[in-house]
Each structure stands twice: as structure tokens, then as C-alpha cells.
Design an enzyme around this catalytic site. Structure first.
Site, PDB file in Angstrom:
ATOM      1  N   LYS A 230       4.723  14.287 -18.191  1.00  0.00           N
ATOM      2  CA  LYS A 230       5.350  13.150 -18.887  1.00  0.00           C
ATOM      3  C   LYS A 230       4.461  12.752 -20.049  1.00  0.00           C
ATOM      4  O   LYS A 230       3.245  12.673 -19.900  1.00  0.00           O
ATOM      5  CB  LYS A 230       5.558  11.954 -17.958  1.00  0.00           C
TER       6      LYS A 230
ATOM      7  N   ARG B 229      11.015   4.117 -11.692  1.00  0.00           N
ATOM      8  CA  ARG B 229      10.030   4.497 -10.656  1.00  0.00           C
ATOM      9  C   ARG B 229       8.972   3.411 -10.458  1.00  0.00           C
ATOM     10  O   ARG B 229       8.406   3.252  -9.382  1.00  0.00           O
ATOM     11  CB  ARG B 229       9.460   5.890 -10.915  1.00  0.00           C
TER      12      ARG B 229
ATOM     13  N   GLN C 232       9.985  -3.598 -17.631  1.00  0.00           N
ATOM     14  CA  GLN C 232       9.483  -3.397 -16.258  1.00  0.00           C
ATOM     15  C   GLN C 232       9.897  -4.558 -15.368  1.00  0.00           C
ATOM     16  O   GLN C 232      10.196  -4.371 -14.179  1.00  0.00           O
ATOM     17  CB  GLN C 232       7.952  -3.242 -16.227  1.00  0.00           C
TER      18      GLN C 232
ATOM     19  N   GLY D  83       1.402  -4.573 -14.641  1.00  0.00           N
ATOM     20  CA  GLY D  83       1.206  -4.605 -16.093  1.00  0.00           C
ATOM     21  C   GLY D  83      -0.115  -4.042 -16.580  1.00  0.00           C
ATOM     22  O   GLY D  83      -0.167  -3.371 -17.605  1.00  0.00           O
TER      23      GLY D  83
ATOM     24  N   SER E 171      -0.529  -1.150  -9.216  1.00  0.00           N
ATOM     25  CA  SER E 171      -0.168   0.197  -9.673  1.00  0.00           C
ATOM     26  C   SER E 171      -0.511   0.370 -11.144  1.00  0.00           C
ATOM     27  O   SER E 171      -0.428  -0.573 -11.931  1.00  0.00           O
ATOM     28  CB  SER E 171       1.317   0.465  -9.447  1.00  0.00           C
TER      29      SER E 171
END
Ligand SMILES: NC(=O)c1ccc[n+]([C@@H]2O[C@H](COP(=O)([O-])OP(=O)(O)OC[C@H]3O[C@@H](n4cnc5c(N)ncnc54)[C@H](O)[C@@H]3O)[C@@H](O)[C@H]2O)c1
Length: 328
Positions: free
Chosen positions: A72, A115, A143, A226, A300
């Protein structure tokens, strides 16, 4: 579709072909495979473009469980929102993991949002209290939308408290959320309204914490998505100090997440803090929430295994339903 065909999937096809519950199930397998060392995901290459206030990430991955290889490329142009353009653009290339043949190219703007929301959905399912019903969301961008959808897929939400900065964007966000999920939204006026929230998602480009620790409810679960650079943060250091911290990938979190790196530098987390990977909880190696009062944080930074899990699922679905455009 013969195995050598090469397909392009637009944003619309990605959006219409993979549901949030499907994406959450795919995250489970992707993170399990990552934490068990089956998936091969080196630290991504980060190409800075300071003059453009931008950076581009190159994210390679091999996912044996999906028999797929992927790359990606995602651009983050921080001045884009002011130009009315998305912050993030991306493309994902999928190759056959058994013979290397190119299989597909996907628009990765929505793929990334899907995702990322699905990962928070999975984390919420594993870590938030079962009866959690009030979600607070910080940020009203791409997001933030899928964060709400991810959480709504795993908990019965009564209300979403929206902490936005710009009134017009915040109202548009609330309308979108209500149209898509039917969940009531409330635009937040006072920071201490956060005390109502059972689950908090932060999805901003902030460099400083977006809430104060003393405004958190006991037993709250937080998804922080973020902060993706060592100098950006959304969650107070004190919260990370007292919480059970779960990450997507330990090496990436320690290298890239300001929410982890900065409190470590400040001495709040000790020299060698132990973080759990979400895939270790999925695999049953580590325990999630241990008490009703515990604060849990899922931090994340995003992992290519997540992208490839969704992309290769779509490639297989396309063979059955003739989705996308054949390029070769
Ligand atoms: N963890 C992951 O896997 C993952 C995936 C994709 C994007 N991201 C990151 O998520 C963040 C948001 O991405 P996006 O695509 O939604 O961007 P966006 O530009 O669409 O939205 C950003 C939002 O943050 C808000 N914001 C900015 N600064 C703020 C501050 N100081 N306080 C409160 N709110 C603030 C903006 O008003 C806006 O609503 C980015 O930093 C991006 O790199 C993470």
C-alpha cells in the site's frame, strides 16, 4: 475471472462490497496472524516531503493465510483538508502469494478508513464493557466516520458525543452518522461531558492530547487512531500510565506512535513498558480487560496486514460476483 486477470477496484466498489462486520472479522485473522509471526510486515518506509507538509508511507506485506502479497502506498498531505481535499489518498497493489502474479489494484482511501474503523471495532469488542452504550468521538473527518461505524457494529450505542472543532463540519458529521447508523448524536459543549462516555475514539491530526485524564469515566475503553508519528499525540500521558495498553504491532507502536513514544520519553511508562498486541488477545495468549474499573487503550498506527486482509477478500469476492474493472 481467470487467475491471471488484473482488476481495478474503485472507492465505490470497495465501499459497496465489504461491510463493517466483514471487515472486523478480517481484522481478527489479520492481527492473529501478525502476532503469531505468520504475517510478514516490516516497518513501513516513510518518505518525508517537508516542503509540501506531507509524507508518503510505503507498506509491504505478505499474508500467508490469505495467500497474498501486497503493497500500500498512502499519501498524507496535511494541507489538503484546507484545500477541501482528503488528508489521505492511497493505492493498494495485490499479488498472488503463491506465484507472484499481479491480481489487483485498489483505491485505498476508503480501504484505509474501513480497516482502521474495523480494527477499533475489534478492539472495542475485545476490551470495552459489554453494556457500553455511549461513545465519544474526537475529530469529524474520514477516520472518525468509520470509527463510529466500527464501534456501532459491536456495541448497542444509544448516543454518540461529538467533539468537533468546526461547527459546520461537526453538524455535517452528525447528520452523516445519523443517516448511516440511526444513532443519536450530540455536539459537545463542555469538556467534562466526556465523563458520560463508556468508549472514546480519537481520530484527529492533533499534536497535543485532545482531552484531560480526569474527564474519563472509570472503566472506559479508548481507541486512539490519529497519532501515527513520534511527535503527534491525542491521549494524555497519565491515561497511558494507568491504562492497560494494547497496540496493533509492538515494534511499529514503539517507533511511530507519539502517544507511546512521548510518554516513554517523559518517563511515564518506565524504560521497558509491556504492551499487549491485539492479535495476542485474539489468539488467547494474553488477557483483555481484567476488571470493571480498568481503563483500556487500543493504540493503532495502522498495519499493512489489515489492508491486505480486506483487499484479498475483495479480490476473491470479485471472482464470484464479477466486481471491479478488468485491466488485463
Ligand atoms: N491508526 C490508523 O490505522 C490510521 C489510519 C488512517 C489515518 N490515521 C490518522 O488518523 C488521523 C485522522 O485522519 P483523517 O483521514 O480522519 O483526517 P481528516 O483530515 O479527515 O480529519 C482530521 C480531524 O481532526 C480534527 N483535528 C485536527 N487537529 C485537531 C486538534 N488539535 N484537536 C481536535 N481535533 C483536531 C480536524 O478538525 C478533523 O475533524 C490522521 O492523523 C491520520 O494519519 C490513522
Amino acid at each position: 475471472m481467470p487467475s491471471h486477470s488484473f482488476r481495478y477496484f474503485s472507492r465505490q466498489v470497495v465501499e459497496e462490497s465489504v461491510t463493517m462486520p466483514e471487515a472486523i472479522a478480517l481484522m481478527k485473522e489479520a492481527f492473529r496472524s501478525l502476532s503469531l509471526g505468520e504475517a510478514v510486515v516490516p516497518l513501513r518506509v516513510n518518505l518525508p516531503q517537508p516542503a509540501q507538509n506531507a509524507q508518503t508511507l510505503f507498506m509491504p506485506v505478505f499474508l500467508p493465510s490469505a495467500e497474498a502479497l501486497g503493497l500500500k502506498m498512502v499519501t498524507i498531505f496535511r494541507d489538503n483538508p484546507a484545500r477541501d481535499l482528503p488528508l489521505i489518498h492511497g493505492l493498494m497493489l495485490v499479488m498472488d502469494g503463491n506465484n507472484g502474479q499481479p491480481l489487483a489494484l485498489l483505491d485505498a482511501e476508503y480501504l484505509t478508513a474501513l480497516r482502521t474503523g474495523a480494527a477499533s471495532g475489534l478492539a472495542t469488542d475485545l476490551l470495552a464493557k459489554k453494556e457500553a452504550s455511549v461513545l465519544a468521538i474526537f475529530g469529524t473527518g474520514a477516520q472518525a466516520r468509520t470509527q463510529v461505524e466500527g464501534v456501532a457494529a459491536v456495541r448497542s450505542l444509544q448516543k454518540v458525543l461529538v467533539f468537533g472543532r468546526n461547527r459546520k463540519n461537526t453538524e455535517a458529521f452528525c447528520n452523516d452518522i445519523y443517516t448511516k447508523t440511526g444513532i443519536k448524536t450530540e455536539i459537545v459543549q463542555q469538556p467534562d461531558q466526556l465523563l458520560e462516555a463508556d468508549i472514546v475514539c480519537t481520530a484527529t491530526t492533533s499534536n497535543v492530547p485532545v482531552f484531560e485524564h480526569h474527564h474519563l469515566k472509570k472503566g472506559v475503553h479508548i481507541n486512539g487512531v490519529g497519532s501515527y508519528r513520534p511527535d503527534t499525540r491525542e491521549i494524555p500521558g497519565l491515561t497511558l500510565q494507568v491504562a492497560k495498553v494494547v497496540v496493533d504491532q509492538r515494534t511499529a507502536a514503539a517507533a511511530e506512535a507519539g502517544d507511546i513514544v512521548l510518554p516513554m520519553k517523559e518517563g511515564l511508562l518506565g524504560n521497558d513498558p509491556i504492551f499487549i498486541e491485539i492479535g495476542e488477545i485474539v489468539a488467547g495468549i494474553k488477557q483483555g480487560r481484567c476488571s470493571e474499573d480498568e481503563i483500556t487503550v487500543f493504540k493503532s498506527v495502522g498495519n499493512a496486514a489489515q489492508d491486505l486482509a480486506v483487499a484479498s477478500y475483495l479480490v476473491k469476492k470479485a471472482q464470484k460476483y464479477d466486481l471491479g474493472v478488468n485491466l488485463a
